[in-house]
Enzyme design. Structure first.
Site, PDB file in Angstrom:
ATOM      1  N   ASP A  21      10.517  47.365 -79.170  1.00 14.43           N
ATOM      2  CA  ASP A  21      11.276  46.288 -79.816  1.00 14.43           C
ATOM      3  C   ASP A  21      11.976  46.834 -81.057  1.00 14.43           C
ATOM      4  O   ASP A  21      11.328  47.370 -81.951  1.00 14.43           O
ATOM      5  CB  ASP A  21      10.310  45.151 -80.191  1.00 14.43           C
ATOM      6  CG  ASP A  21      10.956  44.096 -81.078  1.00 14.43           C
ATOM      7  OD1 ASP A  21      12.184  43.902 -80.958  1.00 14.43           O
ATOM      8  OD2 ASP A  21      10.234  43.468 -81.871  1.00 14.43           O
ATOM      9  N   ASN A  23      14.402  44.823 -82.850  1.00 10.57           N
ATOM     10  CA  ASN A  23      14.898  43.791 -83.771  1.00 10.57           C
ATOM     11  C   ASN A  23      13.801  42.903 -84.345  1.00 10.57           C
ATOM     12  O   ASN A  23      14.073  41.908 -85.023  1.00 10.57           O
ATOM     13  CB  ASN A  23      15.971  42.927 -83.092  1.00 10.57           C
ATOM     14  CG  ASN A  23      15.425  42.154 -81.895  1.00 10.57           C
ATOM     15  OD1 ASN A  23      14.237  42.197 -81.606  1.00 10.57           O
ATOM     16  ND2 ASN A  23      16.317  41.450 -81.204  1.00 10.57           N
ATOM     17  N   ASP A  25      11.594  40.841 -82.985  1.00  8.41           N
ATOM     18  CA  ASP A  25      11.261  39.516 -82.437  1.00  8.41           C
ATOM     19  C   ASP A  25      10.024  39.550 -81.539  1.00  8.41           C
ATOM     20  O   ASP A  25       9.646  38.542 -80.943  1.00  8.41           O
ATOM     21  CB  ASP A  25      12.449  38.930 -81.674  1.00  8.41           C
ATOM     22  CG  ASP A  25      12.827  39.729 -80.430  1.00  8.41           C
ATOM     23  OD1 ASP A  25      12.216  40.791 -80.192  1.00  8.41           O
ATOM     24  OD2 ASP A  25      13.747  39.298 -79.698  1.00  8.41           O
ATOM     25  N   ASP A  29      13.512  45.546 -76.005  1.00  8.07           N
ATOM     26  CA  ASP A  29      14.932  45.289 -75.747  1.00  8.07           C
ATOM     27  C   ASP A  29      15.642  46.551 -75.258  1.00  8.07           C
ATOM     28  O   ASP A  29      15.068  47.645 -75.228  1.00  8.07           O
ATOM     29  CB  ASP A  29      15.615  44.734 -77.001  1.00  8.07           C
ATOM     30  CG  ASP A  29      15.227  45.479 -78.268  1.00  8.07           C
ATOM     31  OD1 ASP A  29      15.302  46.724 -78.252  1.00  8.07           O
ATOM     32  OD2 ASP A  29      14.838  44.830 -79.264  1.00  8.07           O
ATOM     33  N   ASP A  98      16.111  46.091 -61.123  1.00  4.89           N
ATOM     34  CA  ASP A  98      15.362  45.319 -60.145  1.00  4.89           C
ATOM     35  C   ASP A  98      16.343  44.421 -59.404  1.00  4.89           C
ATOM     36  O   ASP A  98      17.242  43.836 -60.004  1.00  4.89           O
ATOM     37  CB  ASP A  98      14.301  44.460 -60.844  1.00  4.89           C
ATOM     38  CG  ASP A  98      12.920  44.679 -60.262  1.00  4.89           C
ATOM     39  OD1 ASP A  98      12.763  44.428 -59.056  1.00  4.89           O
ATOM     40  OD2 ASP A  98      12.011  45.104 -60.995  1.00  4.89           O
ATOM     41  N   ASP A 199      12.821  43.805 -54.735  1.00  4.43           N
ATOM     42  CA  ASP A 199      11.624  42.982 -54.852  1.00  4.43           C
ATOM     43  C   ASP A 199      11.369  42.161 -53.586  1.00  4.43           C
ATOM     44  O   ASP A 199      12.282  41.506 -53.075  1.00  4.43           O
ATOM     45  CB  ASP A 199      11.793  42.038 -56.052  1.00  4.43           C
ATOM     46  CG  ASP A 199      10.591  41.144 -56.285  1.00  4.43           C
ATOM     47  OD1 ASP A 199       9.542  41.657 -56.700  1.00  4.43           O
ATOM     48  OD2 ASP A 199      10.715  39.929 -56.035  1.00  4.43           O
ATOM     49  N   GLU A 256       9.955  47.147 -52.307  1.00  4.61           N
ATOM     50  CA  GLU A 256       8.588  46.635 -52.330  1.00  4.61           C
ATOM     51  C   GLU A 256       8.360  45.943 -50.982  1.00  4.61           C
ATOM     52  O   GLU A 256       8.948  44.902 -50.712  1.00  4.61           O
ATOM     53  CB  GLU A 256       8.406  45.636 -53.480  1.00  4.61           C
ATOM     54  CG  GLU A 256       7.010  45.038 -53.512  1.00  4.61           C
ATOM     55  CD  GLU A 256       6.892  43.849 -54.456  1.00  4.61           C
ATOM     56  OE1 GLU A 256       5.841  43.723 -55.107  1.00  4.61           O
ATOM     57  OE2 GLU A 256       7.849  43.061 -54.539  1.00  4.61           O
ATOM     58  N   HIS A 328       3.912  47.188 -62.837  1.00  4.03           N
ATOM     59  CA  HIS A 328       3.855  45.952 -63.627  1.00  4.03           C
ATOM     60  C   HIS A 328       3.043  44.855 -62.949  1.00  4.03           C
ATOM     61  O   HIS A 328       2.687  43.877 -63.591  1.00  4.03           O
ATOM     62  CB  HIS A 328       5.274  45.440 -63.873  1.00  4.03           C
ATOM     63  CG  HIS A 328       5.958  44.972 -62.623  1.00  4.03           C
ATOM     64  ND1 HIS A 328       6.347  45.842 -61.636  1.00  4.03           N
ATOM     65  CD2 HIS A 328       6.293  43.734 -62.193  1.00  4.03           C
ATOM     66  CE1 HIS A 328       6.893  45.161 -60.648  1.00  4.03           C
ATOM     67  NE2 HIS A 328       6.881  43.873 -60.961  1.00  4.03           N
ATOM     68  N   ASP A 329       2.767  45.009 -61.653  1.00  2.00           N
ATOM     69  CA  ASP A 329       2.010  44.005 -60.908  1.00  2.00           C
ATOM     70  C   ASP A 329       0.568  44.424 -60.635  1.00  2.00           C
ATOM     71  O   ASP A 329      -0.165  43.695 -59.972  1.00  2.00           O
ATOM     72  CB  ASP A 329       2.684  43.729 -59.550  1.00  2.00           C
ATOM     73  CG  ASP A 329       3.842  42.751 -59.656  1.00  2.00           C
ATOM     74  OD1 ASP A 329       3.855  41.962 -60.620  1.00  2.00           O
ATOM     75  OD2 ASP A 329       4.719  42.780 -58.785  1.00  2.00           O
TER      76      ASP A 329
END
Length: 565
Positions: A21, A23, A25, A29, A98, A199, A256, A328-329
């Site tokens: 990150d 910025n 928040d 990003d 993706d 995906d 996938e 990520h899964d």
């Protein structure tokens, strides 16, 4: 085999929300990715796959896309993305996005128009069906739990969603919808994208009658995956997709794919397959529970070893698959595939060596190169994962206490892979100057990039050497195109294999032996071939001479000569 530009590449998946990150928040990003390109280049990465950065309500972390042509403001702007493409190109790196085209978001313009006119053209972009006697049209259960059918407000119709209700499935029998998708894909490829990770693509083919199946749970529903397994003809849609898009640009595609019919493997990734490659999930399927995460078994080493070997032997006759230990899964590979005594630097290096030197395209996931592990989750409120919440409730309904449900489900939570990248031992692991969107793994003070960059024996430095070996001029051909053959198969706790270039025979030529000791105790193995050189070793006490002495959690990569007479 016709050689492709991507055959000898090493890929890296970025989950942008948790990468870096800039910025403050609390959300990673695009500028954060740009700032870390040199880090990835030094690691040895050629291809970067970025999880969804499109405009989205983020019901399913961006896999619910509301506008395929826009960047979500949380991640930056299209100008930022164009700069990322340009900076990657300067470094001879390739960017994948993706591609989520089985479904979109219920906030997408197409679906909003369908709701406004359930009899109109856009309703046919989706699956709108009348209910049966006041009930849904069918009894399929979505991947996230509950019925696949959601009422269309103000009508007697329902719409179909294989995932969350906010993710309506697109109707791939509609030519106009397909052309809109093709146009969008080509727009991104024209921008300079190298390709896509695709995906849940096998779900696009549906039996238009949506016939009921025998229920497989107390809710009276049947898992939609069972309908996918019974559906024929997806290959025609996939080939049409390829010819209208990817083939025009020599794009790299990694799909996938679950529930594929085994006889279709060559059709999917053969010489002229639908895709460049698909992920090999065979080992990950070993920890699937009969009823959910709460009764999922631990990985058994012998079964894991046999599964990996079988997959490699089958695939090398067909094409390339993409090898992963996490994404990520999935939970972190170190926490899933290693016994507790091996969840250390040596074990992490060992697992990485086996994965990266298999035949196929290696895919690393962010943080894998420093050995990030599963997080400790205390209560369900800490978790963001939609699957985790569903599985937690399933465990509660099965009679587990809240504490028991939390403990067993936390092992498989997708949030384990989504905790912020651990860049340093400073506040919030150096990921952000703000408040992270998801908790940081408390072990960031022991496991982080900054510390490992300063230590020559760190996991990060080892991964750099491992990738450099795979891509070296001397060994690139062997590790890319060399055959796979198991070794020491009957030896307990040993995972070993040879990589040999075509033209070699058992008695002639050179080969590379990769041998790993997943046990706690040291072992001594007879050498089948004389060792010319130790190419890589994760522990200094490993030794190869007349016999191979391998410490617990030790791995060696050995250059071998002709068989001893």
């Amino acid at each position: 085999m016709n050689r492709k530009w991507w055959h000898d590449k090493v890929a890296y998946q970025i989950y942008p929300k948790s990468f870096y990150d800039t910025n403050g928040d609390g959300i990673g990003d695009l500028r954060g990715i740009i700032s870390k390109l040199d880090y990835l280049k030094e690691l040895g990465i050629d291809i970067i796959w970025i999880s969804p950065i499109y405009q989205s309500p983020f019901v399913d972390q961006g896999y619910d896309i509301s506008d395929y042509y826009k960047i979500a403001p949380e991640f930056g702007t299209m100008e930022d993305f164009d700069e990322l493409l340009a900076e990657a190109k300067k470094r001879d790196m390739h960017i994948l996005m993706d591609l989520v085209i089985n479904h979109c978001s219920d906030k997408h313009e197409w679906f909003q128009k369908a709701l406004a006119d359930p009899e109109g053209d856009y309703a046919d972009y989706f699956y709108f069906r009348k209910g049966k006697d006041g009930n849904p049209p069918g009894n399929y259960r979505s991947y996230f739990g509950g019925s696949c059918w959601e009422p269309v407000p103000g009508t007697d119709k329902y719409y179909f969603h294989a995932f969350a209700k906010e993710q309506p499935d697109l109707n791939w029998e509609n030519p106009k919808m397909k052309q809109d998708i093709y146009d969008m894909i080509n727009w991104w490829l024209e921008k300079g994208l190298a390709g896509f990770r695709i995906d849940a693509i096998i779900n696009i083919k549906k039996n238009q009658d949506f016939p009921d199946l025998e229920p497989d749970g107390p809710d009276g529903l049947a898992g939609f995956h069972r309908a996918v397994e019974r559906t024929e003809g997806v290959g025609e849609l996939l080939e049409e997709l390829k010819q209208n898009t990817f083939a025009k640009y020599d794009a790299f595609t990694v799909a996938e794919v679950f529930n594929m019919h085994e006889e279709e493997l060559e059709e999917f990734i053969g010489e002229d397959g639908h895709f460049s490659t698909i992920f090999d999930f065979s080992a990950h399927c070993l920890s699937e529970g009969e009823h959910g995460w709460y009764d999922a078994p631990d990985i058994d080493f012998k079964e894991w070893k046999e599964t990996v070997i079988q997959s490699q032997m089958k695939l090398q006759k067909v094409g390339f698959e993409a090898n992963i230990i996490e994404n990520h899964d999935e939970p972190r590979g170190v926490s899933r595939f290693l016994p507790e005594y091996a969840r250390n630097a040596a074990g992490t290096k060992m697992l990485g060596t086996v994965s990266l030197l298999l035949r196929g395209i290696p895919f690393l996931y962010q943080g894998q190169e420093i050995g990030m592990q599963n997080c400790v989750w205390e209560k369900i409120e800490e978790c963001d994962d939609i699957s985790m919440r569903d599985q937690y409730q399933t465990a509660i309904d099965a009679g587990l206490t809240k504490e028991e449900a939390m403990k067993v489900c936390a092992r498989f939570s997708r949030d384990n892979a989504r905790t912020p990248m651990q860049w340093s031992g400073k506040a919030h692991a150096g990921f952000t100057k703000g408040t992270p969107w998801l908790k940081v793994n408390p072990n960031y003070t022991e496991i982080n990039v900054e510390d490992q960059q300063e230590k020559e024996d760190s996991v990060l430095r080892y991964y750099q050497k491992l990738i450099a070996l795979r891509k070296s001029e001397e060994w690139k051909e062997t590790f890319t195109y060399g055959s796979f053959a198991p070794a020491y198969e009957t030896q307990e706790n040993i995972m070993a294999f040879y990589r040999t270039l075509a033209g070699s025979s058992p008695n002639v030529g050179e080969k590379v032996l990769v041998v790993a000791n997943f046990g706690k105790e040291a072992v001594e193995l007879p050498l089948e071939y004389p060792v010319r050189n130790v190419l890589l070793s994760n522990l200094p006490q490993n030794h190869a001479d007349e016999t191979l002495k391998l410490a617990g959690c030790g791995v060696m990569v050995l250059e071998c000569g002709a068989r001893k007479e």
